[in-house]
Design a protein around this motif. Structure first.
Motif, short mmCIF file in Angstrom:
data_model
loop_
_atom_site.label_atom_id
_atom_site.label_comp_id
_atom_site.label_asym_id
_atom_site.label_seq_id
_atom_site.Cartn_x
_atom_site.Cartn_y
_atom_site.Cartn_z
N PHE A 11 23.76 -22.66 90.71
CA PHE A 11 24.43 -21.55 90.03
C PHE A 11 24.42 -20.36 90.81
CE2 PHE A 11 24.62 -17.98 87.08
CZ PHE A 11 25.76 -18.45 86.24
N ALA A 12 23.04 -20.12 91.27
CA ALA A 12 22.74 -19.03 91.86
C ALA A 12 23.43 -18.79 93.36
CB ALA A 12 21.29 -18.84 92.21
N VAL A 13 23.73 -19.84 93.97
CA VAL A 13 24.55 -19.86 95.17
C VAL A 13 25.93 -19.71 95.01
CG1 VAL A 13 25.33 -21.40 97.21
CG2 VAL A 13 22.98 -21.60 96.49
N ALA A 37 23.78 -14.95 77.58
CA ALA A 37 22.41 -15.60 77.40
C ALA A 37 22.46 -16.78 76.90
CB ALA A 37 21.77 -14.67 76.61
N GLY A 38 22.13 -18.02 77.29
CA GLY A 38 21.94 -19.23 76.96
C GLY A 38 23.55 -19.88 77.03
N CYS A 39 24.38 -19.40 77.74
CA CYS A 39 25.83 -19.90 77.73
C CYS A 39 25.95 -20.93 78.95
CB CYS A 39 26.74 -18.86 77.73
SG CYS A 39 26.64 -17.62 76.69
N PRO A 40 26.15 -22.23 78.52
CA PRO A 40 26.36 -23.24 79.79
C PRO A 40 27.76 -22.77 80.28
CG PRO A 40 25.69 -24.33 77.57
CD PRO A 40 25.81 -22.98 77.39
N MET A 41 28.04 -22.75 81.53
CA MET A 41 29.11 -22.57 82.23
C MET A 41 29.46 -23.48 83.55
SD MET A 41 28.99 -18.74 83.60
CE MET A 41 28.81 -17.92 81.93
N GLU A 42 30.55 -23.73 83.63
CA GLU A 42 30.80 -24.49 84.95
C GLU A 42 30.65 -23.46 86.12
OE1 GLU A 42 34.27 -26.50 84.32
OE2 GLU A 42 33.68 -26.57 82.16
N ARG A 69 29.12 -22.56 75.05
CA ARG A 69 29.81 -22.85 76.36
C ARG A 69 30.70 -22.03 76.71
NH1 ARG A 69 32.55 -26.42 79.15
NH2 ARG A 69 33.82 -27.27 77.46
N LEU A 70 30.94 -21.80 77.80
CA LEU A 70 32.22 -20.94 78.16
C LEU A 70 33.05 -21.81 79.49
CD1 LEU A 70 30.64 -17.54 78.51
CD2 LEU A 70 32.51 -17.95 77.13
N THR A 71 34.23 -21.95 79.27
CA THR A 71 34.96 -22.68 80.07
C THR A 71 35.74 -21.68 81.26
OG1 THR A 71 36.92 -22.62 79.01
CG2 THR A 71 35.62 -24.32 78.31
#
Length: 1775
Positions: free
Chosen positions: A740-742, A708-713, A683-685
């Protein structure tokens, strides 16, 4: 009437659990019926006893009792709970709802009422005894009462500790703190993950998993903390929930909040909740039982502890254990052994054992365990055990604003503070971490309160901690005027003590301190300023003690780092060792330092310039001392950047770099990371991304980011938008959906350098693509978009097609692996055909790729563009589209739509419809529309389930569509490909005579006749019934030039039918009918065709295992006039004289068959070549063939290959010279191959002889008055009895001119007889004998043998190394016209023992003009005598003596002889090792050669003195044309003598002074002299190290040498300056054919100048630029220059630095260099991409013989693959 509240609760509770209750009671229905009768004595229940279904019986009983009234119903339920065997959770729920356990009076009254309570007679109770004791009700009631009291005790304790009076900030900064922190709790962002994913990688560390991409089937979902317990389904087993979060995310505060919520009744499913903090459990060293852990360390029950514990055990499913801070535990936790039974409840265990056994259900099975931890310390076995995993993400924008609103709610500047946070992206990124958010608010409050907002806020986390410390100190000051310096100085000792305490704690893995651990002044300072928190610590059942801890572990890390930076005992080296992050970041298996999550970050932050003053004041040291310590940290970071880092390590490094705020360091880190960042599965903050952006923005180059596969806000994307140096951005994860796309699309226009965007493997739908077109139209630099694997559907595809023409520089969109239907396929195709900048649409199954031209403007597409004046420019602008719709499920019903779509697109290049199901009818619709389609390259419709009918439809298209150039089809392989005429071919067709205006009658027919058109129908196996249909269609294809019908099982009949069509196919140039099973009868039929059709060029037949049959035809020559009047009349074929060949291989031909074949071929008046190979011809067949030769009047060559000949047969072939006057040469090789060459009709022409052997000679025809007849016999292995016959037949051949015999077992006697026997009336005769015995024979004997022939001997050659004796004899009638004589005596030592032999030899050589020797010894008396005898011959013009021994004595003989050579024009004395003394002797001979034109003295040892002597001798050499003094040893002094002579030699054409190392000074002298040598054509000055100064002089001289053709200047130390001047001068040498500039360091500037001048070299054939340091930077200019050299044949670019870009540039121009034969790219940096492009272009360049690519960077498998495709690509050094 409304029921009382308590009755409503009971009714509701029973309704909720009715199915479970009925299930439990159905096991004892009779006991239940008995109890009901006891409570309802007056009710008849006999009808219930007869019900067979147990559950139906229970339902009826319960309904009957419930209808009796609320009072009886409640009493009945209580009885079931006390006496029935109900599950514990049902029992507790029903007892609570019915009022049991509260000791109310109603229960007592009922127990003593009118209805006596009977003794239990039901089933056995499940408690520890086998039956209920007599006082079971009272015992159970006591346990319930005690447990309930203990439960209320826990609730009271939790409410007191974590109630609403606790502040939100307390969790962050402790209990003793300023009043400003009394805030309400703000909910955190918690996201739930799937534990099964973690189980798959449980045995891997987090570092390993971070480097792997895994399949993600679901997106992490945001949940409320209370919902986590609802997500775990109760199954009777222990449930484990893992909750992790980074430091400062509020994990501990959240656990306190959770306990508070339970105490308020929110978690109704749990009766008990226990909270343990690992920081306190660390203090427990002794072993405990579970009971001691609960009661001694937490709360002791007021009474009956055993009963309470027993109740806990029985109600384990309703018990929650919370273990907070697993990362703070210092013990080792391991998975309990799976063997054996569960441990005893009363057994003592360590804390780690108790924890592990609880998690794995060994203790209290069925309970729920909630564990919190930092993410980097989650044990693998615990991950595999977890039922649910969730992560605390901290705050988002909304929660930061909510927190700030609560924090500043009492301040007038509340709105100003919130606005400041919202407008500062860096502050906002920090505030997403709750702990930092609190600190930021503290600092912001201080600045706003004191009106200091103009002061810049801290930039880093370290700076905020420092600012927070200063603010806390300042708040306790009574005077506002006290400066920060004084405050620090005042509390310096306390701060130092606190730093030492923090560092010691980390080193000793200690985070809880007792009173004795902390000095009093430190404790007072820390408590006053809220830096330490105080709490109770119980280590056992003893009295609690006071424990102290830093309010947050990160604060302890900050002070520990500060301790190292200000401690005078800590030097730079110690600091580097402490800062070493190797164990933390590099080696995954090493134990990392405990509790140091942010320690290295704080150390980095304290190394910033902004902290220097703070550190100086605290340390009381100089700034230089502090700067040295900071430099040590910065140096460690620099070294760390050079290591191989994974994604998490890169982020950590970026955090450290950001904390330093050192721009130079950030730039260095970015450069070391190679501008490509890959992040996998962590995860990246926003704070992580902010640090990453800082590093990237400090760099100078564009970067690539790959997530790749990194959850992020979503807030991360807003931070990412501030990154100005991103060129390639990639996101791959199922976690990325519409939201996320928007957010991403909204940020893209701000990333101004973005060229490539990848958003793959996500869950994007139409909602996510809203506004996509508008967004991407603002991305001005975007070139590539990848939406792979997003499950896009038809609606989304339509949205994407709308943006095709909106993105200005777009080059590619990838939509592969989405849910695309046939409707989407057609929509994309329609969008591609209508969008002006789409160049290719590629769809194959799940692969969808769209390519664009990268130009947004609409390009004119009118076909009339080619008719404009500036044709080339307009054609280059015409847009072409490649359309590939492969395996798309297209059926017949789609054929009409596809045809209409193709008709409407006027700029198609390639169309691929393969792998669909169009069928025959679909082909018919396509074929009908084909004339209206504009396709320039090909249409591929393979694998579409077609039959012969479909093929016929395509054949008809060859007639109806003038642009179809080729049809390739196979029913067996299901291929069907139509190739069209490209634009260039079409233009050339028009230029050859098709009118563009006026009368167009017959124009289509004219086009079809002038275009090469091909049909390949192979491997189809046409049935007999379809042959007539096929022939009828082919008959109409009159414009076909090539027809291939191989492997169709046609047989003799089918081949006959097709051959019968040949008169109709006038444009035919090639017909292939291989593999059709024909016999010898068909061979005779094909032979007859050669006489019937004079257009046939060759018939090539092989009837071996793999039959082949190929007919080629001569093109009819038509009237070339293009005038209107000329086209009115038909142009008849005008056949020039052409060769006509008949080849028959692998077909046994007997004597009778040979007679028939020769009889048929004799009728063919135009047959010029007959080849019979592998036909097993007997002597009789060969004899009959030879007898028929006079009848084959036009025959030029007869070849019989691979046919074993007997010696008699060989003699028959040799005797053919006497049988047929037209035979000019007979050659027999290895008794297997024979070639008979015949006289041409026109003797004045010359044609090379055709032959398939390596050693084949050319047939050379002399003048008409001297016809040649040659016999060559090689390795025929005659026996002794055959040699007389051979001599006899040669004696009869009086017209023989040359006999060549090689290894035929010719004996010395046979040779002697042969030489004596051969004679002729006039002319010359050459006899060459090569046998092994010649090597051993004495020279005198060979000379004696050589003078045996009649006539005058004009040549004697003895090569003992080869075993060759060659004699040329001139007969008297031709003596006056004697040709030049060449006498070579190589490797021989003449023995002059008989003086008459020498005299005869001299007599024979009176007309000798050329004498060439090598490898002789002039020190031998015999050789010296021979020299003295032969050199004075008056006609001698050329003398060569090379590689021989002449020193010392032989030099005198040589000079004496040379003094008599007055007519010599060429003298070659190379490789004789002549020194200066020998050269001086030679001069006297040179003075006697006034006619000397060529002097070759290379590879000797001539020095400067020798050069001076030589120059003196050549002063009068007015006729000199060539001088070669290369590879000698003269230097500048000698060169100056030679250079002075050169201008006087007016006829000089060639100068070779290479490899003399004359140096710059000598080079300048030579260059000045050459300026006056205008006639020089070849100048060779290689390897002389002349340098730039000579190059500059040459640049002035070369323009005067207007006839210069060859220039060699390799290895001369010429640099950029000299190279540039030289390149400019060469432009004026317009006749240059060969340039060699290798091994000079020209630099890009000189190479670019040379490239610009290349178009001026119209005669340049070869250029060599090896080892010139050429790189990709100049490759495009160089390639363009080569392409403009019209006759270039050879380009040498080996040993340079050309990469893929250079290879691509060269490949692009290869087709333009029509005469190129060789391209050398050895030892460059070309990789697979460049090699593939070269191979691709090489396929269209038939003239190129080889492209060398040895020792480049091409993988071996690619090399092997490309070599198989084209053997002209050579990847080996030796080839």
């Amino acid at each position: 009437m409304q029921l009382p509240v308590e009755e409503m609760d009971l009714q509701k509770a029973i309704a909720n659990v009715q199915p479970q209750l009925v299930e439990s009671l159905s096991h004892a229905p009779e006991w239940l019926l008995m109890k009901a009768k006891h409570f309802l004595p007056h009710v008849d229940l006999s009808h219930v006893a007869g019900i067979a279904d147990c559950k139906e019986k229970v339902l009826l009983v319960l309904s009957t009792v419930e209808n009796a009234g609320p009072s009886i119903w409640k009493q009945f339920i209580q009885c079931l709970c006390m006496e029935g065997n109900l599950p514990m959770h049902l029992e507790i729920l029903l007892m609570s709802a019915s009022g049991e356990g509260n000791l109310n009076q109603k229960q007592e009254d009922f127990a003593e009422g009118s209805v006596p309570s009977p003794q239990p007679t039901g089933p056995e109770r499940r408690r520890h005894g086998s039956s209920s004791p007599p006082n079971g009700k009272e015992s159970k009631q006591q346990r319930l009462d005690s447990a309930e009291r203990y439960r209320h005790l826990i609730i009271t304790s939790i409410s007191q500790r974590y109630g609403n009076k606790r502040a939100a900030g307390a969790a962050v900064l402790g209990q003793a703190q300023p009043p400003a922190f009394n805030q309400a709790f703000i909910n955190l962002v918690v996201r739930q993950s799937k534990a099964p994913k973690l189980k798959e990688r449980a045995d891997k560390s987090k570092e390993d998993s971070a480097g792997m991409q895994e399949a993600e089937e679901c997106v992490d979902t945001a949940v409320k903390i209370l919902d986590l317990f609802e997500s775990v389904v109760s199954s009777g087993t222990t449930r484990v929930i893992l909750l992790f979060g980074k430091p400062g995310m509020g994990k501990t505060m959240l656990m306190h909040r959770l306990c508070q919520k339970w105490a308020e009744g929110a978690l109704h499913q749990f009766l008990f909740t226990f909270l343990f903090e690992f920081r306190q459990l660390n203090l427990i060293s002794r072993k405990l039982t579970l009971k001691e852990l609960l009661f001694d360390l937490l709360l002791q029950p007021e009474d009956s502890p055993d009963a309470v514990f027993q109740h806990l055990v029985e109600n384990a499913q309703r018990t929650l254990f919370i273990f907070d801070g697993l990362d703070e535990f210092v013990g080792n936790i391991s998975q309990p052994s799976s063997a054996g039974v569960s441990p005893a409840l009363l057994r003592s265990m360590s804390i780690s054992e108790l924890f592990a056994n609880l998690c794995f259900g060994k203790l209290l099975p069925g309970c729920t365990v909630l564990v919190t931890s930092r993410p980097k310390k989650l044990p693998g076995f615990l991950l595999s055990r977890a039922d649910l995993l969730a992560e605390i993400w901290g705050f988002d924008h909304e929660r930061v604003e909510e927190y700030a609103s609560q924090y500043f709610h009492e301040h007038f500047f509340k709105d100003q503070a919130i606005a400041h946070l919202k407008n500062n992206s860096k502050l906002m990124s920090m505030c997403f971490i709750p702990a930092l958010c609190c600190i930021v608010c503290v600092c912001l409050e201080y600045l706003l309160r004191n009106r200091l907002l103009n002061v810049e806020l801290p930039q880093t986390m370290t700076q905020f901690y420092i600012k927070m410390l200063l603010i806390f100190i300042s708040k306790q000051q009574t005077e506002d005027t006290v400066s920060e310096d004084k405050q620090l100085n005042l509390h310096r000792m306390a701060i130092l003590g606190l730093c030492d305490l923090a560092l010691k704690g980390l080193e000793e893995k200690k985070i809880v301190f007792y009173v004795n651990d902390i000095p009093e002044h430190v404790k007072a300072f820390a408590s006053l300023h809220g830096l330490l928190t105080v709490f109770e610590v119980k280590m056992s059942d003893s009295l609690p003690e006071a424990g102290h801890a830093f309010v947050h572990l990160s604060l302890q890390e900050f002070f520990a780092a500060l301790s190292l930076m200000i401690n005078s005992a800590v030097d730079g080296n110690y600091l580097k060792r402490k800062f070493s992050l190797k164990s933390k970041w590099t080696l995954k298996n090493e134990t990392r330092t405990e509790f140091m999550e942010n320690f290295h970050i704080f150390l980095s932050g304290l190394s910033s310039k902004e902290c220097r003053t703070f550190l100086t004041m605290l340390s009381e040291q100089s700034q230089a001392w502090v700067q040295d310590k900071q430099a040590a940290i910065l140096q460690s970071l620099r070294k760390l950047a050079a290591t191989n880092l994974t994604g998490p390590k890169i982020i950590e490094l970026c955090h450290c770099t950001y904390e330093t705020q050192d721009l130079e360091l950030a730039q260095h880190v970015g450069s070391q990371l190679n501008f490509k960042y890959e992040f996998r599965n962590f995860r990246l903050t926003p704070l992580d991304v902010s640090a990453l952006v800082f590093v990237i923005n400090c760099g100078r180059d564009l970067t690539q980011l790959d997530f790749a596969g990194c959850p992020m806000e979503l807030d991360c994307l807003e931070v990412l938008a501030s990154c100005k140096n991103i060129e390639h951005l990639s996101f791959r994860s199922r976690k990325y959906g519409d939201e996320f796309a928007v957010a991403l699309f909204k940020s893209l226009p701000k990333i101004t350098c973005l060229k490539k965007l990848e958003l793959t493997g996500g869950n994007i739908t139409a909602l996510g693509l809203t506004g996509l077109t508008q967004v991407f139209s603002n991305c001005l630099q975007l070139e590539e978009i990848n939406f792979q694997d997003n499950r896009l559907k038809d609606q989304e595809i339509v949205k994407i097609t709308e943006m095709f023409s909106r993105v200005e520089k777009l080059k590619m969109i990838d939509l592969s692996h989405n849910d695309i239907s046939v409707t989407s396929v057609l929509s994309l195709a329609k969008g591609a055909t209508t969008c002006p900048n789409v160049t290719e649409l590629h769809i194959r199954k799940d692969t969808v790729m769209i390519y664009f031209s990268g130009q947004s403007k609409r390009i004119p597409r009118s076909p009339n563009l080619r008719r404009r004046k500036n044709k080339e420019e307009n054609v280059a602008q015409i847009r072409t589209l490649t359309l590939r719709l492969q395996d798309c499920g297209l059926h017949l019903q789609h054929a009409v739509e596809i045809a209409a779509l193709l008709r409407g697109c006027p700029h198609l290049s390639e169309v691929d419809l393969s792998g669909n199901q169009l069928g025959d009818e679909g082909f018919r619709k396509l074929a009908e529309s084909l004339p209206n389609m504009c396709i320039s390259k090909q249409l591929d419709a393979s694998n579409n389930q077609v039959s012969v009918d479909g093929v016929c439809y395509l054949l008809n298209a060859m007639n109806t569509c003038v642009n179809v150039a080729e049809l390739e089809a196979s029913l067996h392989h299901q291929t069907a490909i139509l190739k069209f005429i490209g634009d260039k071919e079409f233009d050339s067709t028009h230029s050859r005579g098709i009118s563009l205006s006026g009368d167009h009658s017959g124009e289509d027919e004219s086009q079809k006749s002038m275009i090469s058109r091909k049909i390949r129908l192979t491997n189809s196996g046409f049935p007999t019934r379809d042959l007539d249909k096929l022939c009828a269609v082919l008959k109409k294809c009159s414009s076909i030039s090539e027809l291939d019908l191989s492997n169709n099982a046609l047989g003799d009949q089918g081949v006959g039918m097709l051959v019968g069509l040949l008169p109709e196919l006038q444009a035919m140039s090639s017909l292939k009918l291989s593999g059709n099973g024909i016999s010898l009868s068909a061979v005779f039929g094909l032979a007859q065709c050669m006489s019937a059709l004079e257009r046939i060029k060759s018939v090539d037949i092989s009837l071996g295992d793999t039959q082949s049959l190929h007919l080629t035809f001569w093109e009819s020559v038509r009237n070339s006039s293009t005038s209107r009047s000329a086209r009115k009349f038909p142009s008849h074929p005008q056949h020039l004289e052409h060769d006509h060949c008949f080849r028959l291989r692998e077909c046994p031909v007997g004597p009778t068959d040979m007679d028939k074949l020769c009889q048929i071929l004799g009728k063919c008046a135009v047959l010029t070549e007959l080849e019979l190979s592998r036909n097993a011809l007997s002597d009789q067949s060969v004899e009959r063939l030879l007898a028929s030769l006079p009848c084959l009047h036009s025959l030029k060559l007869l070849s019989i290959r691979n046919n074993k000949f007997s010696p008699n047969c060989t003699l028959l072939l040799a005797n053919s010279l006497n049988l047929c006057e037209r035979i000019r040469e007979v050659e027999v090789r290895s008794s297997e191959n024979a070639f008979l060459h015949f006289e041409r009709r026109t003797e004045s022409q010359e044609t090379p002889c055709r032959s398939g052997s390596k050693a084949t000679s050319l047939v050379k025809f002399t003048r008409e008055d001297e016809p040649r007849k040659i016999l060559r016999l090689t390795e025929c292995f005659f026996q002794p009895e055959h040699l007389p016959k051979l001599v006899s037949l040669l004696q009869m051949c009086t017209s023989l001119t040359e006999y060549i015999s090689t290894n035929n077992n010719m004996t010395t006697k046979a040779v002697d007889d042969l030489l004596k026997a051969l004679r002729k009336s006039q002319g010359t005769l050459r006899i060459s004998i090569e046998e092994a015995w010649v090597r051993e024979e004495r020279v005198a004997s060979l000379l004696q043998m050589a003078v045996q022939p009649h006539g005058n001997v004009t040549e004697i050659t003895i090569l003992k190394g080869k075993g060759l004796l060659r004699v040329r004899v001139g007969f008297p009638c031709q003596t006056e016209k004697m040709e030049s004589v060449v006498n070579r005596l190589n490797q021989c030592e003449l023995e002059v023992k008989h003086i008459h032999c020498l005299e005869r030899l001299v007599e024979k050589c009176m007309q000798l003009q050329e004498l060439s020797w090598s490898h002789v010894d002039l020190n031998n008396a015999e050789e010296a005598t021979l020299i003295n005898a032969l050199l004075p011959l008056p006609a001698l013009k050329k003398f060569e003596l090379t590689a021989s021994s002449v020193l010392p004595r032989g030099m005198g003989y040589l000079v004496a002889g040379l003094q008599q050579c007055h007519a010599v024009e060429e003298l070659n004395l190379s490789s004789l090792e002549l020194d200066d003394t020998a050269t001086l002797m030679l001069v006297s001979g040179l003075h006697q050669m006034p006619l000397l034109k060529r002097l070759l003295l290379n590879n000797n040892s001539i020095g400067s003195e020798g050069c001076a002597h030589l120059a003196e001798a050549l002063k009068n050499a007015a006729h000199m044309e060539e001088i070669n003094l290369s590879h000698n040893k003269f230097e500048r002094a000698g060169l100056e003598k030679i250079a002075a002579l050169l201008p006087e030699m007016k006829n000089l054409k060639k100068v070779n002074l290479s490899s003399n190392f004359i140096g710059p000074a000598g080079g300048e002298t030579l260059a000045e002299a050459l300026a006056h040598c205008r006639g020089v054509e070849e100048l060779l000055l290689a390897r002389n190290h002349v340098g730039d100064s000579t190059a500059a002089k040459l640049s002035l001289s070369l323009p005067n040498m207007c006839y210069l053709k060859i220039l060699h200047l390799q290895s001369n130390y010429i640099g950029s300056l000299g190279g540039t001047q030289l390149a400019k001068a060469l432009v004026k040498c317009q006749y240059l054919e060969e340039i060699s500039l290798s091994e000079n360091s020209f630099g890009e500037g000189a190479i670019r100048t040379l490239a610009e001048g290349l178009p001026h070299f119209t005669w340049l054939r070869r250029i060599e630029l090896k080892l010139c340091g050429i790189s990709d930077g100049v490759s495009k200019q160089l390639a363009l220059g080569f392409s403009r050299c019209p006759v270039i044949e050879e380009i040498i670019l080996s040993w340079n630095s050309l990469g893929d870009e250079g290879a691509l540039a060269l490949a692009e121009v290869l087709p333009r260099m029509a005469r190129l034969r060789m391209l050398d790219l050895d030892q460059n940096h070309i990789a697979a991409r460049g090699a593939r492009k070269l191979a691709e272009e090489l396929a269209s360049c038939s003239g190129i013989q080889v492209i060398r690519l040895w020792n480049n960077r091409i993988p071996k498998n690619i090399e092997e693959s490309l070599t198989k495709e084209d053997a002209r690509l050579q990847f080996t050094f030796f080839s």
